[in-house]
Write an enzyme that holds these catalytic residues in place. Structure first.
Site, PDB file in Angstrom:
ATOM      1  N   GLY A 187       0.869  -1.183   0.000  1.00  0.00           N
ATOM      2  CA  GLY A 187       0.000   0.000   0.000  1.00  0.00           C
ATOM      3  C   GLY A 187       0.894   1.218   0.000  1.00  0.00           C
ATOM      4  O   GLY A 187       1.430   1.592   1.033  1.00  0.00           O
ATOM      5  N   HIS A 188       1.124   1.796  -1.158  1.00  0.00           N
ATOM      6  CA  HIS A 188       2.014   2.948  -1.268  1.00  0.00           C
ATOM      7  C   HIS A 188       1.186   4.221  -1.392  1.00  0.00           C
ATOM      8  O   HIS A 188       0.488   4.426  -2.378  1.00  0.00           O
ATOM      9  CB  HIS A 188       2.961   2.777  -2.469  1.00  0.00           C
ATOM     10  CG  HIS A 188       3.932   1.661  -2.264  1.00  0.00           C
ATOM     11  ND1 HIS A 188       4.682   1.110  -3.279  1.00  0.00           N
ATOM     12  CD2 HIS A 188       4.286   0.988  -1.147  1.00  0.00           C
ATOM     13  CE1 HIS A 188       5.448   0.155  -2.768  1.00  0.00           C
ATOM     14  NE2 HIS A 188       5.217   0.056  -1.490  1.00  0.00           N
TER      15      HIS A 188
ATOM     16  N   PRO B  96      -4.872  -1.184  12.475  1.00  0.00           N
ATOM     17  CA  PRO B  96      -3.986  -0.278  13.221  1.00  0.00           C
ATOM     18  C   PRO B  96      -2.570  -0.849  13.219  1.00  0.00           C
ATOM     19  O   PRO B  96      -2.385  -2.053  13.371  1.00  0.00           O
ATOM     20  CB  PRO B  96      -4.564  -0.282  14.637  1.00  0.00           C
ATOM     21  CG  PRO B  96      -5.647  -1.292  14.664  1.00  0.00           C
ATOM     22  CD  PRO B  96      -5.903  -1.807  13.290  1.00  0.00           C
TER      23      PRO B  96
END
Ligand code: IMP
Length: 430
Positions: free
Chosen positions: A40-41, A304
């Site tokens: 996830g960039h 999280p």
């Protein structure tokens, strides 16, 4: 010509997306060499936030963007990402190139990823559930299917006929699932993808090496981080590919001497998503404060992130494992409100032994030995010059550099392109 590798020095999420995007200004081509849509960039510009999972961040700057043979491709997820980019008027078709020998993530890979995690119970890896591990497992077991295999429907069907009986047996007898994968259904779905995939496919090793021969600047964009590397990470709590700079050679078909610089990206503190050891993890309100200030939630799964202090032992190890030539330190602004900041310099085992390297197996809890540094207690996001940074921040950076044996070439004080300071550009581009 410079070939620059960008690698994460911790457990991923160090801010590679932002820095690859920033450095892409000087690049002609950006290539991914491992991983899949587990990454996830996050890249922010023009008040927009882009989260790229598989397509290299270079696409946002209209540079040739390559998915190398070492990456794995889930076509449905790839098309969703392409559509999203097209909706934002980014001409993906003109720039995206995908290796025809990259492996396909199949429906059974996604399901097995999730079922295996369920079976592991408390020992679960905490995977992204995208089928990445099972895809690499099949690749190494020689039961994988590559993108090029879709070009010949008979061949694709034969591969599936050979592979599916074993998958269905596992599904029924080991996982006790009342479900079966059908050759016909998968053929219809996946062969249907080929027409859409074909224009992007090529021999990406040839493409990259030709670009190198022409003197172009190339960025290799690592996904995940050093301690998620399948060989050198906190095994078995790792991803299933070589995230280190060494992975570029096999994952893009490029010889090692072509890589001129390796920039390691390190967050000014440490985070991790998923299970596994994390010596400097803070399970108290300080950890919670880091999570809130740093918006530490997974870009792929929204989970999280676990948060803790900067771990110089690990980053020093990372400098060695990747042959890092300089470091980029990100998210320094997240520490703006801390009165004091800690750095772990070694660990102590319950029997008193001291560790200066993260041991490959440790069943006991390792207590980090910290040194404490004064915080700077002022906002830093607006700062654009190194000399204007607070003295306490500069001494924090200098101490990190000393402890991990690497010079600092880049500093990031916010998510936006403009919030980047480059004290040492010569350490990045030749
Ligand atoms: P997998 O790559 O989905 O198999 O997950 C294996 C481990 O890598 C899990 O701990 C994931 O949380 C972690 N992981 C995978 N991709 C990323 C990433 O992009 N950032 C951070 N952690 C990741």
């Amino acid at each position: 010509m410079t070939c620059v590798a960008i690698v994460g020095t911790q457990w991923g999420d160090e801010g590679k997306g932002k820095l690859v995007d920033f450095l892409t200004e000087r690049a002609d081509m950006v290539a991914r060499y491992q991983g899949g849509n587990n990454a996830g960039h996050t890249v922010k510009f023009q008040d927009k936030t882009f989260i790229l999972h598989l397509i290299p961040s270079g696409v946002l700057r209209n540079k040739v963007s390559v998915i190398g043979n070492g990456a794995v491709v889930d076509p449905a997820s790839l098309f969703a990402e392409i559509d999203e980019l097209k909706n934002l008027d980014i001409p993906v078709e003109a720039h995206l190139k995908i290796s025809n020998t990259a492996h396909l993530v199949m429906p059974y890979h996604r399901l097995f990823d999730q079922l295996r995690e369920k079976v592991r119970g408390d020992e679960k890896v905490g995977t992204t559930g995208r089928g990445i591990g099972p895809t690499y497992t099949d690749k190494v077991a020689r039961s994988g299917i590559r993108l090029i295999d879709l070009s010949d429907p008979n061949h694709f069907r034969k591969r599936l006929e050979a592979i599916l009986p074993e998958k269905n047996c596992l599904l029924r007898y080991y996982f006790q699932e009342n479900k079966e994968f059908s050759v016909d259904e998968i053929c219809t779905e996946y062969l249907g993808y080929y027409e859409q995939l074909e224009p992007y496919l090529c021999d990406t090793s040839l493409l990259i090496n030709n670009a190198i021969d022409q003197g172009q600047n190339i960025l290799f964009e690592g996904a995940q981080g050093t301690f998620l590397d399948v060989d050198h990470g906190t095994y078995p709590f790792v991803t299933s590919s070589n995230t280190l700079s060494g992975g570029i050679c096999a994952g893009c078909g490029v010889g090692p001497v072509k890589i001129s610089k390796v920039v390691g990206i390190a967050k000014a503190y440490t985070t991790r998503v998923g299970s596994g050891p994390f010596p400097t993890e803070l399970l108290d309100e300080t950890g919670e404060f880091l999570r809130t200030e740093g918006a530490e939630f997974g870009a792929t799964t929204g989970r999280p992130r676990r948060c803790g202090w900067f771990d110089a032992v690990m980053v020093r190890q990372s400098v060695r494992l990747n042959g890092i030539t300089s470091l980029a330190i990100t998210k320094l602004d997240v520490l703006d409100k801390f009165e004091s900041i800690k750095i772990a310099t070694s660990y102590q085992a319950p029997d008193g032994r001291t560790y200066t390297e993260l041991p490959p197996l440790h069943n006991e809890t390792l207590t980090p030995i910290y040194e404490e540094h004064p915080g700077w207690l002022c906002p830093t996001r607006h700062i654009t010059e190194y000399d204007q940074l607070p003295a306490a921040l500069i001494s924090y950076l200098k101490r990190i550099s000393e402890l991990v044996n690497a010079s600092i070439s880049l500093i990031s004080v916010g998510a936006r392109r403009e919030e980047t300071i480059v004290p040492n550009p010569n350490l990045i581009w030749v």
